[in-house]
Design an enzyme around this catalytic site. Structure first.
Site, PDB file in Angstrom:
ATOM      1  N   ASP A   1     -10.523   4.237  -1.434  1.00 24.43           N
ATOM      2  CA  ASP A   1     -11.142   3.245  -0.547  1.00 24.43           C
ATOM      3  C   ASP A   1     -12.667   3.147  -0.691  1.00 24.43           C
ATOM      4  O   ASP A   1     -13.366   4.144  -0.830  1.00 24.43           O
ATOM      5  CB  ASP A   1     -10.816   3.581   0.917  1.00 24.43           C
ATOM      6  CG  ASP A   1      -9.352   3.287   1.231  1.00 24.43           C
ATOM      7  OD1 ASP A   1      -8.565   3.050   0.294  1.00 24.43           O
ATOM      8  OD2 ASP A   1      -9.003   3.308   2.428  1.00 24.43           O
TER       9      ASP A   1
ATOM     10  N   ASP B   1       0.829  -1.209   0.000  1.00 30.49           N
ATOM     11  CA  ASP B   1       0.000   0.000   0.000  1.00 30.49           C
ATOM     12  C   ASP B   1       0.868   1.266   0.000  1.00 30.49           C
ATOM     13  O   ASP B   1       1.650   1.500   0.929  1.00 30.49           O
ATOM     14  CB  ASP B   1      -0.887  -0.070   1.268  1.00 30.49           C
ATOM     15  CG  ASP B   1      -2.003   0.935   1.263  1.00 30.49           C
ATOM     16  OD1 ASP B   1      -2.012   1.824   0.399  1.00 30.49           O
ATOM     17  OD2 ASP B   1      -2.879   0.824   2.148  1.00 30.49           O
TER      18      ASP B   1
ATOM     19  N   GLY C   1      -5.059   3.231  -7.972  1.00 32.59           N
ATOM     20  CA  GLY C   1      -5.233   3.368  -9.417  1.00 32.59           C
ATOM     21  C   GLY C   1      -4.404   4.483 -10.038  1.00 32.59           C
ATOM     22  O   GLY C   1      -4.533   4.758 -11.231  1.00 32.59           O
TER      23      GLY C   1
HETATM   24  C1  GLA Z   1      -5.447   2.263   2.812  1.00 31.06           C
HETATM   25  C2  GLA Z   1      -5.980   1.120   1.959  1.00 31.06           C
HETATM   26  C3  GLA Z   1      -7.021   0.338   2.754  1.00 31.06           C
HETATM   27  C4  GLA Z   1      -6.388  -0.181   4.039  1.00 31.06           C
HETATM   28  C5  GLA Z   1      -5.777   0.952   4.848  1.00 31.06           C
HETATM   29  C6  GLA Z   1      -4.956   0.441   6.024  1.00 31.06           C
HETATM   30  O1  GLA Z   1      -6.415   3.215   3.093  1.00 31.06           O
HETATM   31  O2  GLA Z   1      -6.539   1.604   0.760  1.00 31.06           O
HETATM   32  O3  GLA Z   1      -7.542  -0.726   1.985  1.00 31.06           O
HETATM   33  O4  GLA Z   1      -5.399  -1.138   3.707  1.00 31.06           O
HETATM   34  O5  GLA Z   1      -4.919   1.756   4.035  1.00 31.06           O
HETATM   35  O6  GLA Z   1      -4.328   1.447   6.740  1.00 31.06           O
END
Ligand code: GLA
Length: 402
Positions: A223, A152, A202
């Site tokens: 998200d 991430d 993305g």
């Molecule tokens: C981001 C990701 C989420 C999750 C959080 C965790 O927002 O997009 O899916 O993994 O981090 O902190």
């Protein structure tokens, strides 16, 4: 002299060829031939996830029959990370006393286990990321027996991209792509098959380059949240991305919210149907030990899962819209077709039913199929009136039945 040298070279080459034929280098195992299915801790538990909760989720995947219909990955999202020791080895925090033991437990149930990190110094929830420790972390995951990594972006944006290439977006994106390639190399070097899930919302049209850095799936959006408007914006916004998906490389419109928040049953059905049409990863994100039977029925609908997991791996697309109605289709193996009609409006269609045009779907004449939510055989005729409740879906499989 020269002849002798080339002769011995030829002998050497022949010898190594023979050795290779007897002992070929191990071929990297192909993962995610169909969109990954399982459970992830974030959408419901967020930072409350712990060892006990992950074991309980694994137990429930088995007890509810979810494992039997394909949910195999048990994925720990952010907040498991502790501190690095003097040699840079990352340790878990107190919520996860022994990751290897947890992985063994999950594996003993016939399931697989996933974990989470960031290419930046910190994760999104401000825990330790992998920057500068990519190989060390990948090795650690492999030693634990990890089968899936969600990587991430988060702090990599301010800490690396913006610092190293201020005011140069293109250079920032190159840094980002290099960081994903770096972890891919580190994962491959372990020799363990690990599904690689890119989470960078993305950016820079991830679908265009993610497969080239080893991505088995890549987030296409920011998200998800457990409300219909967000689910609809994300889901129907996937139009145009179908051509980028296929076996081992999937668009990821984010994890499931089925059973979360105040989604109605119609909304849960529509969400699940749309994700199946999109060949999306099906990672349940709900509280499995407290799952209501009607939610379990949605998540374990074998016919809908068969659409998602169809071997052709061809993602569905919008066929057409008409006012508040969205019509999507997905081509399936054996010449079958999934047709989904969604009522995205807030009011019922009973006083003015929607008329489905079969010719707009490239179909001619009446079509025999199965309604995948009632399980009943149906016949679709051209311009047939269809009545759908608000945010509900009609999902039909035409042609070869599973
Ligand atoms: C981001 C990701 C989420 C999750 C959080 C965790 O927002 O997009 O899916 O993994 O981090 O902190």
């Amino acid at each position: 002299m020269r002849n002798l040298a080339s002769l011995s070279l030829a002998v050497l080459a022949l010898a190594s060829l023979t050795a290779f034929a007897q002992n070929p280098a191990p071929k990297a195992q192909v993962v995610a031939l169909t969109p990954p299915m399982g459970w992830n801790s974030w959408n419901y538990f967020a930072e409350k996830v712990d060892d006990k909760g992950v074991r309980a989720a694994a137990d429930q995947l088995v007890a509810t029959g979810m494992k039997d219909v394909g949910y195999v990955y048990v994925n720990i999202d952010d907040t498991w990370e502790g501190e690095r020791d003097a040699s840079g080895v990352l340790h878990t925090n107190a919520k996860f006393p022994d990751m290897k033991a947890l992985a063994d437990y999950v594996h003993s149930k016939g399931l697989k286990i996933g974990i989470y990190s960031s290419p930046g110094p910190k994760t999104c929830a401000n825990y330790a990321g992998s920057l500068g420790h990519e190989e060390q972390d990948a090795k650690l995951y492999a030693e634990w027996g990890i089968d899936y990594l969600k990587y991430d972006l988060c702090s990599f944006i301010p800490e690396v991209m913006e610092k190293q290439a201020p005011h140069d977006k293109a250079a920032q994106m190159r840094l980002m792509e290099a960081a994903y390639a770096k972890m891919d190399k580190a994962l491959k070097a372990t020799g363990r098959p690990i599904v690689y899930s890119l989470c960078q919302y993305g950016w820079d049209a991830a679908w265009e380059w993610a497969p080239s850095v080893g991505g088995n799936l890549w987030r296409t959006t920011g998200d998800i949240t457990p409300d219909w408007d967000r689910i609809a914006v994300i889901g129907f916004g996937q139009s145009g991305l179908a051509k980028y998906a296929g076996p081992s490389h999937w668009n990821d419109p984010d994890m499931l919210e089925v059973g979360n928040g105040n989604l109605t049953l119609a909304e849960n059905r529509s969400h699940f149907s749309l994700w199946a049409l999109l060949a999306a990863p099906l990672l349940a994100g709900n509280d499995l030990p407290n799952m209501k039977p009607e939610i379990k029925a949605i998540l374990t609908n074998r016919d809908v899962i068969a659409i998602d997991q169809d071997k052709l791996g061809k993602q569905g697309e919008r066929a057409y819209t008409d006012g508040e109605v969205e019509v999507w289709t997905r081509h399936l193996e054996g010449g079958a077709l999934a047709v989904a009609v969604f009522n995205t409006g807030d009011t019922r269609y009973s006083t003015h039913p929607f008329h489905l045009s079969l010719s707009k779907l490239g179909l001619h004449g009446a079509q025999a199929g199965k309604d995948l939510w009632t399980g009943k055989a149906v016949e679709l005729t051209d311009n047939q009136p269809i009545e759908l409740g608000s945010h509900d879906v009609l999902l039909i499989r035409i042609g070869a039945q599973k």
